[in-house]
Design a protein around this motif. Structure first.
Motif: not given
Length: 357
Positions: A116-127
């Protein structure tokens, strides 16, 4: 499906009216922003859609209170922000891994489910990457319509945004059972990490987790790991955690599901827990029971509950009915059916309530 015209200039709108205003900038509206940006990149300037977002958080965030160490996603990484709409999109999870130099590491995990932490980092990268205007720290307080356009009042009337279309994607709100008030020792799992940091003390070393879904199981496992000497109790309405049984159990992520979704009544559901996590919690219960056997008493060999099949007559117990007649009823079976769980009031399974003492 009927196409809706969202271009303001095509319907005689004033120049200060944007085509779309999005209330909330979480994963849903972030996906919308990416789709609009990729559409606009292939269109001439006169045919591009204008969009703006309003987000109450001071910065981008996604379940920050539940970014537990080791917790994994329950859906495939392919169901990211863009892949199912556009497999060649540069906003895919795979491209994120490539740009961060982690693609080989993830492939070697041989898993469809990132943490979940890596997916959150992915979303922040996209944002941070998507080029759309986002007003952080701004709350949409009111939405009006004058017959021509919507007016969204932002942050107590300090600003008004006019738009042809409004997209509301504010996410879920924490819900506690009736009669339960939040406090320093009673809190929803939505803000678990921050609440635990602010926990006054744990003199009795006991925690109670109410709920039977994935989040409740993750909270129970996290409390076991973080407070190894504490007692962690699970309060569950039925006889065990709700287990995820099918490999594909997210029908709401399938394209054909969209056709009837607007006509279905709203209904809260419990996200099923991953079988591996349920097995881990059941294993903790069995190990704790073995450790509780007094010294000098012979410990009987045990096997995992899933491998034990009791004789048919032992699966049922006699009960005296009206007139003294005897009948047999099935004993509860399922994940952790033998564990001593307390049963809460109706509705508590929705809350994933956590308490500490």
């Amino acid at each position: 499906m009927r196409k809706v015209n969202i271009r303001s200039d095509e319907v005689g709108m004033p120049p200060d009216v944007v085509d779309i205003v999005g209330i909330g900038f979480g994963s849903a509206n972030l996906s919308l922003a990416i789709a609009i940006e990729e559409r606009n990149s292939a269109r001439p300037p006169a045919d591009r859609v204008t969009i703006r977002f309003v987000e109450v958080q001071p910065r981008f965030g996604w379940h920050d209170g539940m970014l537990l160490s080791g917790a994994t996603m329950q859906i495939s990484f392919l169901k990211d922000l863009a892949t199912m709409r556009s497999p060649t999109s540069s906003y895919s999870f795979l491209n994120y891994l490539h740009e961060r130099g982690r693609l080989s590491d993830f492939i070697n995990l041989k898993s469809f489910f990132p943490t979940r932490l890596e997916f959150r980092n992915y979303l922040a990268w996209a944002a941070a990457r998507v080029d759309v205007p986002v007003s952080y720290g701004a709350r949409a307080a009111r939405v009006d319509h004058d017959g021509a356009a919507f007016t969204v009042t932002v942050s107590g009337g300090r600003e008004e945004v006019r738009a042809r279309v409004v997209v509301v994607a504010t996410g879920l709100s924490p819900v506690l059972p009736d009669g339960i008030e939040a406090g320093p020792r009673v809190f929803h799992n939505h803000g678990l990490l921050g609440s635990l940091d602010r926990l006054p003390s744990t003199p009795h070393g006991r925690f109670l987790v109410a709920g039977a879904g994935q989040s409740a199981a993750e909270v129970a496992a996290y409390l076991h790991d973080t407070y190894p000497t504490a007692e962690v109790h699970a309060s569950i309405r039925s006889f065990g955690y709700v287990r995820r049984q099918l490999p594909v159990c997210e029908p709401y992520l399938r394209p054909r599901f969209r056709r009837g979704v607007l006509h279905r009544p709203a209904r809260r559901q419990t996200e099923p827990a991953a079988p591996a996590l349920v097995d881990e919690l059941c294993g903790r219960r069995r190990r704790a029971h073995r450790r509780s056997v007094p010294t000098g008493v012979r410990r009987e060999a045990t096997r995992p509950a899933a491998a034990v099949r009791a004789p048919r007559h032992r699966d049922r117990e006699p009960v005296r009915g009206p007139g003294g007649r005897q009948r047999h009823v099935a004993r509860p079976r399922g994940p952790c059916a033998s564990a001593r769980f307390s049963r809460p009031a109706v509705g508590a399974h929705r809350s994933h309530l956590a308490t500490g003492s």
